[in-house]
Design a protein around this motif. Structure first.
Motif, PDB file in Angstrom:
ATOM      1  N   LEU A 115       0.819  -1.214   0.000  1.00  0.00           N
ATOM      2  CA  LEU A 115       0.000   0.000   0.000  1.00  0.00           C
ATOM      3  C   LEU A 115       0.858   1.271   0.000  1.00  0.00           C
ATOM      4  CD1 LEU A 115      -2.758   1.390   0.233  1.00  0.00           C
ATOM      5  CD2 LEU A 115      -2.648   1.035   2.709  1.00  0.00           C
ATOM      6  N   SER A 174      -4.740  -8.129  11.379  1.00  0.00           N
ATOM      7  CA  SER A 174      -5.282  -7.789  10.046  1.00  0.00           C
ATOM      8  C   SER A 174      -5.227  -6.290   9.763  1.00  0.00           C
ATOM      9  CB  SER A 174      -6.751  -8.226   9.953  1.00  0.00           C
ATOM     10  OG  SER A 174      -6.874  -9.591  10.166  1.00  0.00           O
ATOM     11  N   GLY A 176      -3.507  -2.032  10.612  1.00  0.00           N
ATOM     12  CA  GLY A 176      -2.566  -1.120  11.235  1.00  0.00           C
ATOM     13  C   GLY A 176      -3.163  -0.765  12.600  1.00  0.00           C
ATOM     14  N   GLU A 195       2.010  -1.986  11.834  1.00  0.00           N
ATOM     15  CA  GLU A 195       1.237  -2.725  10.837  1.00  0.00           C
ATOM     16  C   GLU A 195       1.092  -4.180  11.252  1.00  0.00           C
ATOM     17  OE1 GLU A 195      -0.532  -1.600   8.445  1.00  0.00           O
ATOM     18  OE2 GLU A 195      -0.874  -3.311   7.126  1.00  0.00           O
ATOM     19  N   LYS A 196      -0.138  -4.610  11.351  1.00  0.00           N
ATOM     20  CA  LYS A 196      -0.515  -6.018  11.580  1.00  0.00           C
ATOM     21  C   LYS A 196       0.246  -6.708  12.721  1.00  0.00           C
ATOM     22  CE  LYS A 196      -2.518  -6.566   7.058  1.00  0.00           C
ATOM     23  NZ  LYS A 196      -2.136  -5.605   6.076  1.00  0.00           N
ATOM     24  N   VAL A 208      -6.570   1.038  12.213  1.00  0.00           N
ATOM     25  CA  VAL A 208      -6.664   1.965  11.084  1.00  0.00           C
ATOM     26  C   VAL A 208      -7.645   1.386  10.068  1.00  0.00           C
ATOM     27  CG1 VAL A 208      -5.378   3.029   9.182  1.00  0.00           C
ATOM     28  CG2 VAL A 208      -4.235   2.639  11.384  1.00  0.00           C
ATOM     29  N   ILE A 209      -8.612   2.194   9.656  1.00  0.00           N
ATOM     30  CA  ILE A 209      -9.560   1.804   8.614  1.00  0.00           C
ATOM     31  C   ILE A 209      -9.214   2.643   7.375  1.00  0.00           C
ATOM     32  CG2 ILE A 209     -12.054   1.732   8.062  1.00  0.00           C
ATOM     33  CD1 ILE A 209     -11.054  -0.327  10.198  1.00  0.00           C
ATOM     34  N   GLY A 210      -9.610   2.161   6.190  1.00  0.00           N
ATOM     35  CA  GLY A 210      -9.076   2.733   4.955  1.00  0.00           C
ATOM     36  C   GLY A 210      -9.464   4.130   4.518  1.00  0.00           C
ATOM     37  N   TYR A 212      -7.590   8.031   4.939  1.00  0.00           N
ATOM     38  CA  TYR A 212      -6.441   8.745   5.479  1.00  0.00           C
ATOM     39  C   TYR A 212      -6.458  10.171   4.947  1.00  0.00           C
ATOM     40  CZ  TYR A 212      -4.517   3.897   5.618  1.00  0.00           C
ATOM     41  OH  TYR A 212      -4.312   2.547   5.802  1.00  0.00           O
ATOM     42  N   GLN A 234       4.906  -0.502   3.555  1.00  0.00           N
ATOM     43  CA  GLN A 234       3.663  -0.228   4.280  1.00  0.00           C
ATOM     44  C   GLN A 234       3.430   1.268   4.485  1.00  0.00           C
ATOM     45  OE1 GLN A 234       1.469  -2.410   4.792  1.00  0.00           O
ATOM     46  NE2 GLN A 234       2.577  -4.354   4.684  1.00  0.00           N
ATOM     47  N   THR A 236       1.490   2.389   6.768  1.00  0.00           N
ATOM     48  CA  THR A 236       1.530   2.528   8.236  1.00  0.00           C
ATOM     49  C   THR A 236       2.931   2.917   8.707  1.00  0.00           C
ATOM     50  OG1 THR A 236      -0.219   0.900   8.459  1.00  0.00           O
ATOM     51  CG2 THR A 236       1.152   1.239  10.401  1.00  0.00           C
ATOM     52  N   ARG A 258     -18.738   0.200   9.395  1.00  0.00           N
ATOM     53  CA  ARG A 258     -17.759  -0.161   8.372  1.00  0.00           C
ATOM     54  C   ARG A 258     -17.943  -1.624   7.969  1.00  0.00           C
ATOM     55  NH1 ARG A 258     -13.029  -3.865   9.166  1.00  0.00           N
ATOM     56  NH2 ARG A 258     -11.718  -3.472   7.370  1.00  0.00           N
TER      57      ARG A 258
HETATM   58  C1  G1P Z   1      -4.525  -2.004   4.822  1.00  0.00           C
HETATM   59  C2  G1P Z   1      -3.515  -1.263   5.706  1.00  0.00           C
HETATM   60  C3  G1P Z   1      -3.866  -1.462   7.179  1.00  0.00           C
HETATM   61  C4  G1P Z   1      -5.299  -1.019   7.440  1.00  0.00           C
HETATM   62  C5  G1P Z   1      -6.262  -1.766   6.489  1.00  0.00           C
HETATM   63  C6  G1P Z   1      -7.666  -1.201   6.641  1.00  0.00           C
HETATM   64  O1  G1P Z   1      -4.347  -3.388   5.026  1.00  0.00           O
HETATM   65  O2  G1P Z   1      -2.218  -1.729   5.418  1.00  0.00           O
HETATM   66  O3  G1P Z   1      -2.996  -0.706   7.970  1.00  0.00           O
HETATM   67  O4  G1P Z   1      -5.641  -1.287   8.778  1.00  0.00           O
HETATM   68  O5  G1P Z   1      -5.866  -1.620   5.126  1.00  0.00           O
HETATM   69  O6  G1P Z   1      -8.592  -1.911   5.873  1.00  0.00           O
HETATM   70  P1  G1P Z   1      -4.935  -4.514   4.025  1.00  0.00           P
HETATM   71  O7  G1P Z   1      -6.370  -4.708   4.407  1.00  0.00           O
HETATM   72  O8  G1P Z   1      -4.795  -3.956   2.630  1.00  0.00           O
HETATM   73  O9  G1P Z   1      -4.114  -5.727   4.267  1.00  0.00           O
END
Ligand code: G1P
Length: 300
Positions: A115, A174, A176, A195-196, A208-210, A212, A234, A236, A258
Protein backbone atom coordinates in the motif's frame (compact mmCIF):
# COMPACT_ATOMS: atom_id res chain seq x y z
CA UNK A 1 -1.58 30.08 14.00
CA UNK A 2 -0.41 28.22 10.96
CA UNK A 3 -0.71 29.09 7.32
CA UNK A 4 -0.56 25.46 6.18
CA UNK A 5 -3.12 24.58 3.54
CA UNK A 6 -5.85 22.43 5.07
CA UNK A 7 -8.14 22.12 2.08
CA UNK A 8 -8.27 18.52 0.88
CA UNK A 9 -9.27 18.27 -2.79
CA UNK A 10 -7.27 15.30 -4.09
CA UNK A 11 -7.60 11.62 -3.32
CA UNK A 12 -5.38 8.68 -4.12
CA UNK A 13 -7.41 5.52 -4.63
CA UNK A 14 -5.29 2.36 -4.68
CA UNK A 15 -7.04 -0.22 -6.89
CA UNK A 16 -4.13 -2.34 -8.12
CA UNK A 17 -4.93 -5.44 -6.03
CA UNK A 18 -5.67 -8.70 -7.81
CA UNK A 19 -8.74 -9.48 -5.74
CA UNK A 20 -7.70 -13.11 -5.38
CA UNK A 21 -10.13 -13.65 -2.49
CA UNK A 22 -12.97 -13.27 -4.98
CA UNK A 23 -11.71 -15.63 -7.69
CA UNK A 24 -13.05 -16.79 -10.06
CA UNK A 25 -15.26 -13.66 -10.23
CA UNK A 26 -12.21 -11.39 -10.38
CA UNK A 27 -10.60 -13.36 -13.19
CA UNK A 28 -12.06 -10.91 -15.69
CA UNK A 29 -13.85 -8.28 -13.57
CA UNK A 30 -11.89 -5.95 -11.28
CA UNK A 31 -12.96 -6.41 -7.67
CA UNK A 32 -13.90 -2.73 -7.50
CA UNK A 33 -16.58 -3.29 -10.16
CA UNK A 34 -18.32 -6.04 -8.20
CA UNK A 35 -21.72 -4.79 -7.17
CA UNK A 36 -23.24 -4.03 -3.81
CA UNK A 37 -26.95 -4.16 -4.75
CA UNK A 38 -26.68 -2.34 -8.11
CA UNK A 39 -23.67 -0.07 -7.71
CA UNK A 40 -20.07 -1.13 -8.06
CA UNK A 41 -17.98 -1.10 -4.91
CA UNK A 42 -15.91 1.80 -6.24
CA UNK A 43 -18.99 4.02 -6.60
CA UNK A 44 -19.51 4.04 -2.83
CA UNK A 45 -15.97 5.35 -2.31
CA UNK A 46 -16.38 7.97 -5.05
CA UNK A 47 -19.69 9.25 -3.69
CA UNK A 48 -18.20 9.52 -0.21
CA UNK A 49 -15.17 11.38 -1.54
CA UNK A 50 -17.18 13.81 -3.63
CA UNK A 51 -19.40 14.62 -0.64
CA UNK A 52 -16.22 15.38 1.30
CA UNK A 53 -15.16 17.94 -1.33
CA UNK A 54 -12.68 15.84 -3.31
CA UNK A 55 -12.39 17.14 -6.87
CA UNK A 56 -9.48 15.16 -8.30
CA UNK A 57 -8.82 11.45 -8.15
CA UNK A 58 -5.66 9.51 -8.76
CA UNK A 59 -6.31 5.82 -9.29
CA UNK A 60 -3.33 3.56 -8.80
CA UNK A 61 -4.14 0.63 -11.04
CA UNK A 62 -2.57 -2.47 -12.55
CA UNK A 63 -3.05 -4.63 -15.62
CA UNK A 64 -6.65 -5.82 -16.05
CA UNK A 65 -8.34 -2.74 -14.58
CA UNK A 66 -9.52 -1.07 -17.78
CA UNK A 67 -13.17 -1.74 -16.86
CA UNK A 68 -12.67 0.87 -14.14
CA UNK A 69 -11.55 3.50 -16.66
CA UNK A 70 -14.57 2.77 -18.83
CA UNK A 71 -16.89 2.92 -15.87
CA UNK A 72 -16.03 6.55 -15.11
CA UNK A 73 -16.20 7.63 -18.73
CA UNK A 74 -19.31 8.76 -20.59
CA UNK A 75 -21.27 6.02 -22.40
CA UNK A 76 -22.69 7.93 -25.40
CA UNK A 77 -24.54 5.03 -27.08
CA UNK A 78 -26.17 3.89 -23.85
CA UNK A 79 -27.05 7.46 -22.85
CA UNK A 80 -28.61 8.17 -26.28
CA UNK A 81 -30.66 5.00 -26.09
CA UNK A 82 -31.99 5.84 -22.61
CA UNK A 83 -32.78 9.37 -23.77
CA UNK A 84 -34.68 8.13 -26.83
CA UNK A 85 -36.73 5.69 -24.80
CA UNK A 86 -37.54 8.37 -22.21
CA UNK A 87 -35.82 6.54 -19.32
CA UNK A 88 -34.88 9.81 -17.64
CA UNK A 89 -34.32 8.43 -14.15
CA UNK A 90 -31.88 5.81 -15.36
CA UNK A 91 -30.18 8.41 -17.52
CA UNK A 92 -29.64 10.59 -14.45
CA UNK A 93 -28.23 7.66 -12.48
CA UNK A 94 -25.88 6.91 -15.35
CA UNK A 95 -24.76 10.50 -15.79
CA UNK A 96 -24.06 10.86 -12.07
CA UNK A 97 -21.31 8.25 -12.45
CA UNK A 98 -19.42 10.22 -15.13
CA UNK A 99 -16.40 12.20 -14.09
CA UNK A 100 -15.32 15.33 -15.93
CA UNK A 101 -12.32 15.08 -18.23
CA UNK A 102 -9.19 15.66 -16.20
CA UNK A 103 -10.80 14.89 -12.83
CA UNK A 104 -9.36 11.43 -12.78
CA UNK A 105 -5.86 10.20 -13.52
CA UNK A 106 -4.64 6.62 -13.77
CA UNK A 107 -1.17 5.60 -12.69
CA UNK A 108 0.16 2.06 -12.96
CA UNK A 109 1.74 0.25 -10.06
CA UNK A 110 3.69 -2.29 -12.05
CA UNK A 111 4.59 -4.59 -9.15
CA UNK A 112 2.45 -5.45 -6.11
CA UNK A 113 4.84 -3.96 -3.54
CA UNK A 114 2.33 -2.85 -0.90
CA UNK A 115 0.00 0.00 0.00
CA UNK A 116 2.83 2.42 0.81
CA UNK A 117 4.33 1.81 -2.60
CA UNK A 118 0.93 2.25 -4.32
CA UNK A 119 0.51 5.66 -2.66
CA UNK A 120 4.10 6.61 -3.56
CA UNK A 121 3.35 5.83 -7.23
CA UNK A 122 1.03 8.88 -7.25
CA UNK A 123 3.64 11.26 -5.80
CA UNK A 124 4.13 13.36 -8.92
CA UNK A 125 0.46 14.29 -9.03
CA UNK A 126 0.43 15.64 -5.51
CA UNK A 127 1.85 19.14 -5.03
CA UNK A 128 2.53 20.78 -1.68
CA UNK A 129 -0.94 19.98 -0.37
CA UNK A 130 -2.72 17.55 1.91
CA UNK A 131 -4.41 14.61 0.19
CA UNK A 132 -6.78 11.80 1.05
CA UNK A 133 -6.21 8.08 0.55
CA UNK A 134 -9.30 5.93 0.18
CA UNK A 135 -9.28 2.14 0.26
CA UNK A 136 -12.50 1.13 -1.53
CA UNK A 137 -12.64 -2.29 0.21
CA UNK A 138 -13.66 -0.44 3.35
CA UNK A 139 -17.24 0.66 2.78
CA UNK A 140 -18.58 2.90 5.50
CA UNK A 141 -22.29 3.60 5.90
CA UNK A 142 -23.39 6.55 7.98
CA UNK A 143 -25.49 9.68 7.96
CA UNK A 144 -22.41 11.85 7.38
CA UNK A 145 -19.80 10.28 5.07
CA UNK A 146 -16.68 9.21 6.98
CA UNK A 147 -14.26 11.23 4.85
CA UNK A 148 -16.39 14.35 5.28
CA UNK A 149 -16.23 13.91 9.06
CA UNK A 150 -12.46 13.62 8.77
CA UNK A 151 -11.99 16.58 6.43
CA UNK A 152 -13.92 18.74 8.90
CA UNK A 153 -11.85 17.53 11.85
CA UNK A 154 -8.66 17.99 9.83
CA UNK A 155 -9.47 21.65 9.19
CA UNK A 156 -9.11 22.09 12.96
CA UNK A 157 -6.08 19.88 13.59
CA UNK A 158 -3.83 19.67 10.53
CA UNK A 159 -1.17 16.97 10.80
CA UNK A 160 -2.04 13.53 9.48
CA UNK A 161 -5.23 11.67 10.24
CA UNK A 162 -6.40 8.07 9.88
CA UNK A 163 -9.90 6.66 10.35
CA UNK A 164 -9.91 4.49 13.46
CA UNK A 165 -12.13 1.81 14.93
CA UNK A 166 -11.86 -0.67 17.80
CA UNK A 167 -11.46 -4.27 16.63
CA UNK A 168 -11.56 -7.50 18.66
CA UNK A 169 -8.16 -8.24 20.26
CA UNK A 170 -7.71 -11.38 18.17
CA UNK A 171 -7.98 -9.41 14.91
CA UNK A 172 -5.14 -6.92 15.32
CA UNK A 173 -2.99 -8.91 12.89
CA UNK A 174 -5.28 -7.79 10.05
CA UNK A 175 -4.83 -4.04 10.58
CA UNK A 176 -2.57 -1.12 11.24
CA UNK A 177 -2.86 -0.52 14.99
CA UNK A 178 -2.47 2.75 16.86
CA UNK A 179 -0.49 3.31 20.02
CA UNK A 180 -3.01 5.52 21.76
CA UNK A 181 -2.00 8.81 23.33
CA UNK A 182 -4.19 11.69 24.46
CA UNK A 183 -7.91 11.29 23.65
CA UNK A 184 -10.00 14.32 22.65
CA UNK A 185 -13.59 13.30 21.90
CA UNK A 186 -13.40 11.51 18.54
CA UNK A 187 -9.71 12.32 18.10
CA UNK A 188 -6.86 10.27 19.45
CA UNK A 189 -3.30 11.50 19.29
CA UNK A 190 -1.19 8.59 18.05
CA UNK A 191 2.08 7.86 19.87
CA UNK A 192 2.97 5.17 17.38
CA UNK A 193 1.53 2.92 14.71
CA UNK A 194 2.29 -0.72 13.88
CA UNK A 195 1.24 -2.72 10.84
CA UNK A 196 -0.51 -6.02 11.58
CA UNK A 197 0.84 -6.81 15.06
CA UNK A 198 -0.06 -10.17 16.58
CA UNK A 199 -2.57 -10.10 19.46
CA UNK A 200 0.16 -10.21 22.12
CA UNK A 201 2.19 -7.41 20.55
CA UNK A 202 -0.51 -4.90 19.64
CA UNK A 203 -0.22 -1.57 21.49
CA UNK A 204 -4.06 -1.30 21.57
CA UNK A 205 -7.04 -2.61 19.63
CA UNK A 206 -7.69 0.69 17.86
CA UNK A 207 -7.30 -0.14 14.16
CA UNK A 208 -6.66 1.97 11.08
CA UNK A 209 -9.56 1.80 8.61
CA UNK A 210 -9.08 2.73 4.95
CA UNK A 211 -9.47 6.52 5.03
CA UNK A 212 -6.44 8.75 5.48
CA UNK A 213 -5.61 12.44 5.23
CA UNK A 214 -1.89 12.82 4.71
CA UNK A 215 0.64 15.51 3.97
CA UNK A 216 3.40 15.46 1.34
CA UNK A 217 6.04 14.67 3.98
CA UNK A 218 4.65 11.11 4.04
CA UNK A 219 5.46 10.80 0.33
CA UNK A 220 9.03 11.94 1.02
CA UNK A 221 9.35 9.27 3.70
CA UNK A 222 8.04 6.67 1.25
CA UNK A 223 10.83 7.65 -1.17
CA UNK A 224 13.40 5.58 0.61
CA UNK A 225 11.26 3.30 2.68
CA UNK A 226 12.09 -0.34 3.09
CA UNK A 227 9.66 -3.24 3.09
CA UNK A 228 7.96 -3.99 6.39
CA UNK A 229 5.20 -6.38 7.44
CA UNK A 230 4.56 -9.12 4.86
CA UNK A 231 7.60 -7.99 2.85
CA UNK A 232 5.60 -5.01 1.53
CA UNK A 233 6.20 -1.26 1.67
CA UNK A 234 3.66 -0.23 4.28
CA UNK A 235 1.83 3.09 4.49
CA UNK A 236 1.53 2.53 8.24
CA UNK A 237 5.35 2.59 8.57
CA UNK A 238 5.56 5.93 6.73
CA UNK A 239 2.91 7.40 9.04
CA UNK A 240 4.75 5.98 12.06
CA UNK A 241 7.86 7.83 10.82
CA UNK A 242 5.85 11.08 10.94
CA UNK A 243 5.15 10.41 14.62
CA UNK A 244 8.81 9.61 15.28
CA UNK A 245 9.76 12.91 13.61
CA UNK A 246 7.52 14.74 16.09
CA UNK A 247 4.74 15.56 13.61
CA UNK A 248 1.15 15.23 14.82
CA UNK A 249 -0.80 12.16 13.74
CA UNK A 250 -4.38 11.53 14.84
CA UNK A 251 -6.77 8.64 14.80
CA UNK A 252 -10.34 9.71 14.14
CA UNK A 253 -13.08 7.53 15.62
CA UNK A 254 -15.62 7.98 12.88
CA UNK A 255 -19.35 7.63 13.21
CA UNK A 256 -20.80 4.96 10.94
CA UNK A 257 -20.74 1.26 10.18
CA UNK A 258 -17.76 -0.16 8.37
CA UNK A 259 -17.96 -3.21 6.15
CA UNK A 260 -14.83 -5.09 5.16
CA UNK A 261 -15.69 -5.71 1.52
CA UNK A 262 -12.28 -7.27 0.99
CA UNK A 263 -13.74 -10.38 2.62
CA UNK A 264 -16.67 -12.45 1.37
CA UNK A 265 -18.51 -12.28 4.69
CA UNK A 266 -18.11 -8.48 4.81
CA UNK A 267 -19.21 -8.11 1.22
CA UNK A 268 -22.36 -10.15 1.89
CA UNK A 269 -23.14 -8.20 5.05
CA UNK A 270 -22.79 -4.93 3.15
CA UNK A 271 -25.02 -6.26 0.36
CA UNK A 272 -27.80 -7.24 2.78
CA UNK A 273 -27.47 -4.06 4.78
CA UNK A 274 -27.53 -1.69 1.78
CA UNK A 275 -30.40 -3.63 0.21
CA UNK A 276 -32.44 -3.39 3.42
CA UNK A 277 -31.87 0.38 3.41
CA UNK A 278 -33.46 0.62 -0.04
CA UNK A 279 -37.21 1.35 0.00
CA UNK A 280 -37.74 -0.62 -3.22
CA UNK A 281 -36.12 -3.76 -1.80
CA UNK A 282 -36.69 -3.55 1.93
CA UNK A 283 -40.03 -5.34 2.38
CA UNK A 284 -39.38 -8.29 0.13
CA UNK A 285 -35.85 -8.86 1.42
CA UNK A 286 -36.68 -8.53 5.10
CA UNK A 287 -39.61 -10.97 4.74
CA UNK A 288 -37.26 -13.40 3.00
CA UNK A 289 -34.55 -13.02 5.67
CA UNK A 290 -37.05 -13.54 8.48
CA UNK A 291 -38.28 -16.66 6.77
CA UNK A 292 -34.89 -18.26 6.17
CA UNK A 293 -33.64 -17.40 9.66
CA UNK A 294 -36.80 -18.96 11.07
CA UNK A 295 -36.46 -22.10 8.94
CA UNK A 296 -32.74 -22.23 9.82
CA UNK A 297 -33.53 -22.14 13.53
CA UNK A 298 -36.14 -24.85 13.18
CA UNK A 299 -33.55 -27.07 11.47
CA UNK A 300 -30.93 -26.64 14.22
C1 G1P B 1 -4.53 -2.00 4.82
C2 G1P B 1 -3.51 -1.26 5.71
C3 G1P B 1 -3.87 -1.46 7.18
C4 G1P B 1 -5.30 -1.02 7.44
C5 G1P B 1 -6.26 -1.77 6.49
C6 G1P B 1 -7.67 -1.20 6.64
O1 G1P B 1 -4.35 -3.39 5.03
O2 G1P B 1 -2.22 -1.73 5.42
O3 G1P B 1 -3.00 -0.71 7.97
O4 G1P B 1 -5.64 -1.29 8.78
O5 G1P B 1 -5.87 -1.62 5.13
O6 G1P B 1 -8.59 -1.91 5.87
P1 G1P B 1 -4.93 -4.51 4.02
O7 G1P B 1 -6.37 -4.71 4.41
O8 G1P B 1 -4.79 -3.96 2.63
O9 G1P B 1 -4.11 -5.73 4.27
Amino acid sequence: MTNENRKVTKAIVPVAGLGTRFLPATKSVPKEIMTLVDRPLIQYAMDEAREAGIKEFIFVTSRGKSALENYFDTAPVLEASLRESGKTELLEVLESTNLESGAIAYIRQNKPRGLGHAVWCARRLIANEPFAVILPDDVIAGSKPCLKQMVEAYEQTGGAMVAAMEVPADQTASYGILDVGEEMNRLVRAKGMVEKPSAGEAPSNLAVIGRYILTPSVLKTLDGQEAGSGGEIQLTDAIAAEIDAGRPVYGFRFEGQRFDCGSKAGFLQATVSFALARPDLHDELSAFLREIVHVGRAAE
